[in-house]
Design a protein around this motif. Structure first.
Motif, PDB file in Angstrom:
ATOM      1  N   PHE A  13       0.713  -0.683  -0.055  1.00 26.72           N
ATOM      2  CA  PHE A  13      -0.189   0.495  -0.178  1.00 26.72           C
ATOM      3  C   PHE A  13       1.357   1.158  -0.057  1.00 26.72           C
ATOM      4  CE2 PHE A  13      -2.753  -3.593   2.318  1.00 26.72           C
ATOM      5  CZ  PHE A  13      -3.680  -3.327   1.416  1.00 26.72           C
ATOM      6  N   ALA A  25       2.405  -5.687   2.787  1.00 25.63           N
ATOM      7  CA  ALA A  25       1.387  -6.733   3.158  1.00 25.63           C
ATOM      8  C   ALA A  25       1.278  -8.294   3.153  1.00 25.63           C
ATOM      9  CB  ALA A  25       0.017  -5.972   2.669  1.00 25.63           C
ATOM     10  N   LYS A  44      -1.011 -14.026  12.222  1.00 24.15           N
ATOM     11  CA  LYS A  44      -0.566 -13.070  13.372  1.00 24.15           C
ATOM     12  C   LYS A  44      -2.037 -12.388  12.789  1.00 24.15           C
ATOM     13  CE  LYS A  44       3.044 -11.882  14.886  1.00 24.15           C
ATOM     14  NZ  LYS A  44       4.329 -11.841  16.245  1.00 24.15           N
ATOM     15  N   SER A  45      -2.211 -11.585  13.801  1.00 29.63           N
ATOM     16  CA  SER A  45      -3.038  -9.705  13.872  1.00 29.63           C
ATOM     17  C   SER A  45      -2.223  -8.764  12.152  1.00 29.63           C
ATOM     18  CB  SER A  45      -3.474  -9.267  14.555  1.00 29.63           C
ATOM     19  OG  SER A  45      -4.295  -8.274  13.753  1.00 29.63           O
ATOM     20  N   GLY A  46      -2.955  -9.049  11.325  1.00 27.64           N
ATOM     21  CA  GLY A  46      -1.710  -7.775  10.730  1.00 27.64           C
ATOM     22  C   GLY A  46      -0.806  -8.628   9.619  1.00 27.64           C
ATOM     23  N   SER A  47      -0.837  -9.835   9.792  1.00 29.69           N
ATOM     24  CA  SER A  47      -0.209 -10.705   8.921  1.00 29.69           C
ATOM     25  C   SER A  47      -0.251 -10.973   7.196  1.00 29.69           C
ATOM     26  CB  SER A  47       0.413 -12.659  10.306  1.00 29.69           C
ATOM     27  OG  SER A  47      -1.344 -12.315   9.624  1.00 29.69           O
ATOM     28  N   GLY A  48      -1.728 -10.328   7.305  1.00 31.31           N
ATOM     29  CA  GLY A  48      -2.042  -9.917   5.377  1.00 31.31           C
ATOM     30  C   GLY A  48      -2.698 -11.219   5.279  1.00 31.31           C
ATOM     31  N   LYS A  49      -3.772 -12.462   5.955  1.00 28.07           N
ATOM     32  CA  LYS A  49      -4.319 -12.728   5.306  1.00 28.07           C
ATOM     33  C   LYS A  49      -5.381 -12.336   4.543  1.00 28.07           C
ATOM     34  CE  LYS A  49      -5.715 -13.441  10.053  1.00 28.07           C
ATOM     35  NZ  LYS A  49      -4.541 -12.977  10.450  1.00 28.07           N
ATOM     36  N   SER A  50      -6.037 -11.094   5.316  1.00 29.92           N
ATOM     37  CA  SER A  50      -7.322 -10.635   4.946  1.00 29.92           C
ATOM     38  C   SER A  50      -6.809  -9.843   3.052  1.00 29.92           C
ATOM     39  CB  SER A  50      -7.812  -9.318   5.406  1.00 29.92           C
ATOM     40  OG  SER A  50      -8.941 -10.093   6.597  1.00 29.92           O
ATOM     41  N   SER A  51      -5.737  -9.340   3.758  1.00 27.53           N
ATOM     42  CA  SER A  51      -4.932  -9.045   2.457  1.00 27.53           C
ATOM     43  C   SER A  51      -5.162  -9.432   0.859  1.00 27.53           C
ATOM     44  CB  SER A  51      -4.069  -8.180   2.221  1.00 27.53           C
ATOM     45  OG  SER A  51      -3.860  -7.495   3.670  1.00 27.53           O
ATOM     46  N   TYR A  60      -8.583  -5.590  -3.606  1.00 28.56           N
ATOM     47  CA  TYR A  60      -6.955  -5.076  -4.350  1.00 28.56           C
ATOM     48  C   TYR A  60      -6.440  -5.405  -5.239  1.00 28.56           C
ATOM     49  CZ  TYR A  60      -7.351  -4.981   1.277  1.00 28.56           C
ATOM     50  OH  TYR A  60      -7.788  -3.661   2.903  1.00 28.56           O
TER      51      TYR A  60
ATOM     52  N   GLN B 267     -11.841   0.858  -0.667  1.00 27.26           N
ATOM     53  CA  GLN B 267     -10.677   0.228  -0.483  1.00 27.26           C
ATOM     54  C   GLN B 267      -9.614   0.034  -0.433  1.00 27.26           C
ATOM     55  OE1 GLN B 267     -12.304  -3.960   1.926  1.00 27.26           O
ATOM     56  NE2 GLN B 267     -14.500  -3.839   1.067  1.00 27.26           N
TER      57      GLN B 267
HETATM   58  N1  ATP Z   1      -7.021  -0.810   3.038  1.00 25.96           N
HETATM   59  C1  ATP Z   1      -5.312  -0.704   3.393  1.00 25.96           C
HETATM   60  N2  ATP Z   1      -4.733   0.564   3.544  1.00 25.96           N
HETATM   61  C2  ATP Z   1      -3.680   0.180   3.928  1.00 25.96           C
HETATM   62  N3  ATP Z   1      -3.369  -0.715   4.890  1.00 25.96           N
HETATM   63  C3  ATP Z   1      -3.913  -1.508   4.888  1.00 25.96           C
HETATM   64  C4  ATP Z   1      -4.939  -1.965   3.865  1.00 25.96           C
HETATM   65  N4  ATP Z   1      -5.475  -3.235   4.599  1.00 25.96           N
HETATM   66  C5  ATP Z   1      -4.740  -3.579   5.309  1.00 25.96           C
HETATM   67  N5  ATP Z   1      -3.548  -3.007   5.248  1.00 25.96           N
HETATM   68  C6  ATP Z   1      -2.453  -3.811   5.761  1.00 25.96           C
HETATM   69  O1  ATP Z   1      -1.961  -4.257   5.739  1.00 25.96           O
HETATM   70  C7  ATP Z   1      -1.105  -5.724   6.304  1.00 25.96           C
HETATM   71  C8  ATP Z   1      -2.421  -6.550   6.411  1.00 25.96           C
HETATM   72  O2  ATP Z   1      -3.628  -6.708   6.925  1.00 25.96           O
HETATM   73  P1  ATP Z   1      -4.467  -7.535   7.209  1.00 25.96           P
HETATM   74  O3  ATP Z   1      -5.776  -7.222   6.932  1.00 25.96           O
HETATM   75  O4  ATP Z   1      -4.133  -8.810   5.687  1.00 25.96           O
HETATM   76  O5  ATP Z   1      -3.946  -8.355   8.036  1.00 25.96           O
HETATM   77  P2  ATP Z   1      -4.805  -9.533   8.781  1.00 25.96           P
HETATM   78  O6  ATP Z   1      -3.936 -10.932   8.447  1.00 25.96           O
HETATM   79  O7  ATP Z   1      -6.057  -9.928   8.321  1.00 25.96           O
HETATM   80  O8  ATP Z   1      -4.938  -9.479  10.075  1.00 25.96           O
HETATM   81  P3  ATP Z   1      -6.824  -9.737  11.301  1.00 25.96           P
HETATM   82  O9  ATP Z   1      -5.786 -10.914  12.379  1.00 25.96           O
HETATM   83  O10 ATP Z   1      -6.259  -8.136  12.048  1.00 25.96           O
HETATM   84  O11 ATP Z   1      -7.162  -9.244  10.493  1.00 25.96           O
HETATM   85  C9  ATP Z   1      -1.468  -4.058   7.511  1.00 25.96           C
HETATM   86  O12 ATP Z   1       0.085  -3.936   7.871  1.00 25.96           O
HETATM   87  C10 ATP Z   1      -2.686  -3.966   7.302  1.00 25.96           C
HETATM   88  O13 ATP Z   1      -2.251  -2.225   7.984  1.00 25.96           O
END
Ligand code: ATP
Ligand code: ATP
Ligand code: MG
Ligand code: MG
Lengths: 238, 282
Positions: A13, A25, A44-51, A60, B267
C-alpha cells in the motif's frame, strides 16, 4: 486440478496522504488451491490474511505477481490483471467472498440480503427467497428476524446472514474470512457442515480462522502467514 | 462469459469538452497534475478530456469527483444536451453500435434520446416541464417515444407514478406543488417511462433531506434490479456511489484519475486524490 495458482504475489500500500508511507502487506506469495480443497489460512493480526483474500477477490489490486484462476469452462484468467468486467462476471457466477463483518445494505431485509446472489441465476424472487429461508432455518436464525433489517442484528446474527449470503449460490471458489468468530458451537457445526457439503460438490475454499475447533474439522490443509509471507503449511493430524 | 463479440451497451472514447479557444498545449497543461482545468496560455476551460469507458448492459457505473471536475459535462455530452469538442460514443441499440451517435443529425440524436435514454437531473426543473402536470410530463415522454394511444398513455403514467410512490390522485397536479423528493420521483418515473436501456442520474439525491434521500436511493436500486437498466450515476457523495454502483470513475480537473470496481476504489484507492476522498468517508 488446481482452480487457483498464485505466483509471486506481492501487495504494498502506498499511502500518499501519509507522506508517501509504504506498507508491505504480502511478499512473493505462491499458493495452489485444488478443486474441492479447503485451505485454512492462519497468522497473527496484521500478517496479511485478509489482504491475500482481497487480492484474490480484486477488492485489492495486486502490486506484482499473478493469480491464475481456472473458470468452470476451463479458461485461465489472471485475477491480478483481468478487466473489471471480467471480474464482475466471475463474482456473479463463480467466486464469492464473505467478509469478516457484514457490510449491510440499508433497508433490505435479511431474506433479501441472503437471496440476492441467487437472483441473476434463478431470475425468480420467490424461489430465491425460499432457498434463503431454508438456509437461515438451518443456521438457526429466528424466524421473526427473516423480514427484519440486519442493521440492528447482533454480531452472531449478522455473521449468519453473511455466511448464508456467501454460500447460497454454491460458488466454485469461496473466500471466507473468520466465518465463525461470534457463533456458538452448535451453529459453528452447522456452518462447518454447510461448507463441507459445498466441498463435496466441488467448491474450493480459502478460510481465514483463529479457531482451532473450526480449522480442525474444516480444513484439508493449513497455511500460515507471517509478515506477508507463507512460512509453513501444516497437514491435518489424522 | 458471453460469446457476443462486443458485450458493451455504451462505448465512449476520448470524450472531450473545451470552452473557449484551446491552444496547442491546452490538454498537456491542464489536469490533476496542474490542479487546474484552465489553460494557462489561452484561458480556455477543459471541462472534461480523454474520458473513455465501456458500460455493459445492466451495469451501474458511478462517476465521483469534486465540484467542477467534469462529471455533469460527461453526462450532458452523452445525452446530447451539449456538443463535444472531441470524442466518439456508440450505443448498442442504435444501429447495432456501428454508428458514432455523437456525430449524427439532430433528428437522429432526438430519436436516440427519446427512445433509448432516460435522464434524471439534480434540478427537477431541468428534467420536468413545470407547466405540465406530473402525469402530463410522463405522457410527454411517451409521446416523444412514439406512443399514441391516450388511454394507454394514461394507464402507463399511473402505473409509473404508483411504482415511484407518487400518489395517483396527484397525477393532474403541477410539479411545483410537490416536495423536492416527490419531484425527483416524478422525474425518475418520466425517465424510465419508455423502458430505456440506459439511464443517466446526475446528483439526484443532492439537496434532499436524508430520509427522502434514502427513499429515492431505494427506488433507484429497486428499479435497477427489476428492470435491469444500465445506469450512469453521478455523485460527489461516496456513500451513494457505494450503495448503487458496480464500477466507479474518479474525476479531477476534467480527467479520469482512476477507475475500478467500486469496492476496490473504496478500499484500495490508488490515486492520491481518491485516497483523500475515501479517507474523508471513514
Ligand atoms: N486498505 C488498506 N490500506 C492500507 N493498509 C492496509 C489496508 N489493508 C491492510 N493494510 C495493512 O496490511 C497489513 C496486513 O493487513 P491484513 O488486514 O491483511 O491483516 P490480517 O492478517 O487480516 O489481520 P487480522 O487478523 O487483524 O484481520 C497490515 O499492516 C495492514 O495495516
Ligand atoms: N458554459 C460554460 N462555460 C465555461 N465553463 C463551463 C461551462 N459549463 C461548465 N463549465 C466548467 O466546466 C467544468 C466542469 O463542470 P461540470 O458541471 O461538468 O462539473 P461537475 O463535476 O458536474 O461539478 P458539480 O459537482 O459542482 O456539479 C467546471 O470548471 C465548469 O466551471
Ligand atoms: Mg483480517
Ligand atoms: Mg454537476
Amino acid at each position: 486440478m488446481n482452480i487457483v495458482e498464485v505466483r509471486r504475489l506481492s501487495k504494498q500500500f502506498e499511502l500518499h496522504i501519509l507522506k508517501e508511507k509504504r506498507i508491505q502487506a504480502l511478499e512473493s506469495i505462491d499458493l495452489d488451491i485444488a478443486e474441492g480443497e479447503i485451505i485454512g489460512l492462519t497468522g497473527k493480526s496484521g500478517s496479511g490474511k485478509s489482504s491475500l483474500m482481497k487480492c484474490l477477490y480484486r477488492t485489492y489490486l495486486s502490486s506484482a505477481g499473478h493469480i491464475f484462476y481456472r473458470t468452470g469452462q476451463g479458461r485461465v484468467i489472471d485475477l491480478a490483471s483481468a478487466g473489471d468486467h471480467e471480474i464482475i462476471q466471475l463474482r456473479k457466477t463463480e467466486i464469492r467472498y464473505c467478509s469478516q463483518f457484514l457490510s449491510v445494505i440499508p433497508r433490505v431485509s435479511a431474506v433479501d440480503v441472503v437471496s440476492e446472489p441467487l437472483m441473476p441465476i434463478l431470475k425468480d424472487r420467490a424461489i430465491a427467497q425460499e432457498a434463503a429461508k431454508d438456509l437461515l432455518e438451518r443456521l438457526g436464525l429466528p424466524k421473526g428476524l427473516w423480514d427484519a433489517y440486519p442493521v440492528t442484528f447482533s454480531g452472531g446474527e449478522q455473521q449468519r446472514i453473511n455466511v448464508a449470503r456467501a454460500i447460497i449460490s454454491r460458488p466454485r471458489l469461496l473466500l471466507i474470512d473468520e466465518p465463525t468468530a461470534s457463533l456458538d458451537t452448535r451453529t459453528k457445526d452447522v456452518v462447518i457442515d454447510l461448507i463441507r457439503s459445498l466441498k463435496t460438490a466441488g467448491t474450493s475454499v480459502l478460510c481465514i480462522s483463529h479457531d482451532e475447533y473450526v480449522l480442525d474439522r474444516l480444513s484439508d490443509r493449513r497455511l500460515h502467514l507471517q509478515s506477508g509471507r507463507i512460512v509453513h503449511s501444516i497437514q491435518p493430524s489424522l | 462469459m458471453s460469446m457476443q463479440q462486443h458485450p458493451w451497451l455504451l462505448r465512449v472514447e476520448n470524450l472531450t469538452k473545451i470552452y473557449g479557444e484551446p491552444g496547442p498545449d491546452t490538454l498537456s497543461k491542464t489536469g490533476p497534475s496542474f490542479e487546474s482545468n484552465i489553460c494557462p496560455d489561452t484561458d480556455s476551460i477543459v471541462a472534461c478530456a480523454d474520458v473513455s469507458f465501456d458500460l455493459y448492459p445492466g451495469e451501474v457505473l458511478g462517476i465521483v469527483g469534486e465540484s467542477g471536475s467534469g462529471k455533469s459535462t460527461v453526462v450532458k455530452l452523452l445525452c446530447f444536451d451539449m456538443e463535444p469538442s472531441v470524442g466518439n460514443a456508440w450505443l448498442r441499440p442504435y444501429m447495432d453500435g456501428a454508428v458514432d451517435m455523437l456525430h449524427v443529425s439532430g433528428q437522429q440524436k432526438r430519436f436516440i434520446r427519446h427512445h433509448l435514454m432516460g435522464v434524471v437531473y439534480q434540478n427537477p426543473r431541468d428534467g420536468l416541464n413545470f407547466r405540465f402536470s406530473s402525469g402530463g410530463n410522463i405522457a410527454e415522454k411517451l409521446i416523444m417515444a412514439g406512443h399514441m394511444h391516450v388511454g394507454r398513455i394514461r394507464e402507463r403514467a399511473s402505473f409509473l407514478l404508483e411504482k415511484t410512490e407518487v400518489p395517483i390522485r396527484r397525477m393532474d397536479d403541477l410539479p411545483a406543488s410537490f416536495s423536492g423528493g416527490m419531484q425527483q420521483r416524478v422525474q425518475i418515473a418520466k425517465a424510465i417511462a419508455n423502458h430505456p436501456p440506459l439511464l443517466f442520474l446526475d446528483e439526484v439525491t443532492t439537496g434532499l433531506d436524508v430520509s427522502v434521500q434514502a427513499k429515492v436511493l431505494d427506488l433507484i436500486r429497486e428499479l435497477q434490479q427489476e428492470l435491469g437498466v444500465a445506469m450512469i450515476v453521478v455523485s460527489h457523495d461516496l456513500s451513494v456511489i457505494r450503495m448503487l454502483t458496480d464500477r466507479t470513475l474518479v474525476m479531477k480537473n476534467g480527467r479520469v484519475v482512476e477507475s475500478g470496481l467500486t469496492d476496490q476504489i473504496l478500499q484500495d484507492p490508488q490515486h492520491p486524490y481518491t485516497q483523500l476522498l475515501v479517507s474523508s468517508l471513514l
